[in-house]
Design an enzyme around this catalytic site. Structure first.
Site, mmCIF file in Angstrom:
data_model
loop_
_atom_site.group_PDB
_atom_site.id
_atom_site.type_symbol
_atom_site.label_atom_id
_atom_site.label_comp_id
_atom_site.label_asym_id
_atom_site.label_seq_id
_atom_site.Cartn_x
_atom_site.Cartn_y
_atom_site.Cartn_z
ATOM 1 C CG ASN A 1 -1.544 1.351 1.465
ATOM 2 O OD1 ASN A 1 -2.386 1.803 0.707
ATOM 3 N ND2 ASN A 1 -1.096 2.033 2.518
ATOM 4 C CB SER B 1 4.640 5.258 -10.272
ATOM 5 O OG SER B 1 3.510 5.835 -9.628
ATOM 6 C CE LYS B 2 -0.072 4.519 -6.851
ATOM 7 N NZ LYS B 2 0.152 3.572 -5.738
ATOM 8 C CE1 TYR C 1 0.261 8.157 -6.798
ATOM 9 C CE2 TYR C 1 -1.549 8.705 -8.275
ATOM 10 C CZ TYR C 1 -1.084 8.112 -7.103
ATOM 11 O OH TYR C 1 -1.966 7.475 -6.267
ATOM 12 C CB SER D 1 -3.940 5.262 -8.565
ATOM 13 O OG SER D 1 -4.594 6.440 -9.024
ATOM 14 C CB ILE E 1 -9.422 7.760 -1.193
ATOM 15 C CG1 ILE E 1 -9.623 6.715 -2.298
ATOM 16 C CG2 ILE E 1 -9.901 7.249 0.159
ATOM 17 C CD1 ILE E 1 -11.044 6.231 -2.511
#
Length: 264
Positions: free
Chosen positions: A96, A163-164, A160, A147, A193
């Site tokens: 996580n 990376s996801k 980001y 994500s 979130i």
């Protein structure tokens, strides 16, 4: 939805458990009687979560707390060493820990790219390589926290998003590699979130920007709102449970329908 003792005798390791989705996931696993290992960088927060987990646990299990920086190779090795030393096994790995930073192709420095890729891709890669021998023994499983940015493209979070997307491909490839050996590998792909993640890290939002961003979620998420950490935690627990025994290599959106939307 979940039976109170469904993770009795199961050892669950959760990274980035000192706040947000990781902390909520630890609390929910505790309710199901899991033996927990929680890691993160913030000793104070981890201790607080550990106490809450103990209160939540039917058998009053106290989590093993390992303060660790996921980008430090020795720390990552120590997480697995301490887990096996205490519990002699591992059943579920929840990757996580992650970092979100803003930036475009014009503004992202190589240093930022390295920070995001090291934390979001290299760290779970490393931890998983060390965990797999033990997961093979227990026929355990892995849940990666990705994500919606791994599934869809968004401007101004370039490193980001990359990376996801890499983490999603990692999920699918490792799922295929370990399926013949009885180990499942899946990912959850949250939308926005309300964990405050967007207020941390390089290029992060101030309070005013964050409030406007959360308000805009009414338009950018089909269900008309952002999600909360508990909604993601319940899907992580489902994927880690026997209820998902025929699911592997899945990247499951928990994003209020955002992945299905196109601007009109």
């Amino acid at each position: 939805m979940f039976c109170g003792n469904m993770f009795t005798d199961k050892v669950v390791l959760i990274t980035g458990a000192s706040s947000g989705i990781g902390a909520e996931t630890a609390l929910e696993f505790a309710k199901l009687n899991a033996s927990l290992v929680i890691t993160g960088r913030n000793q104070e927060n981890l201790s607080k979560i550990a106490n809450q987990c103990e209160d939540n646990s039917p058998a009053k299990h106290k989590p093993l707390v390992v303060v660790a920086d996921m980008t430090n190779e020795n720390d990552v090795k120590r997480i697995i060493d301490e887990t096996i030393k205490k519990f002699q096994k591992l059943d579920v790995l929840v990757n996580n820990a992650g970092v979100l930073e803003s930036g475009t192709i014009e503004t992202t420095s190589l240093a930022q790219y390295d920070r995001v890729m090291n934390m979001n891709v290299r760290s779970p890669y490393h931890l998983t390589t060390l965990a797999v021998p033990y997961l093979l023994q227990t026929k355990g499983n892995i849940v990666n926290v990705s994500s919606v940015t791994g599934l869809r493209s968004f401007p101004n979070v370039l490193a980001y998003c990359m990376s996801k997307s890499a983490l999603d491909q990692f999920t699918r490839c490792v799922a295929l590699e370990l399926a013949p050996k009885g180990v499942r590998v899946n990912a959850v792909n949250p939308g926005v979130i309300t964990t405050g993640l967007h207020k941390k890290g390089e290029g992060s939002m101030n309070d005013e920007q964050y409030e406007a961003f959360i308000k805009k979620c009414a338009e950018t998420h089909a269900l008309g709102r952002p999600g909360d950490a508990k909604e993601v935690a319940s899907v992580i627990i489902f994927l880690a449970s026997e209820g998902a025994s025929n699911i592997t290599g899945a990247t499951l959106p928990v994003d209020g329908g955002r992945h299905a939307m196109c601007p009109r």
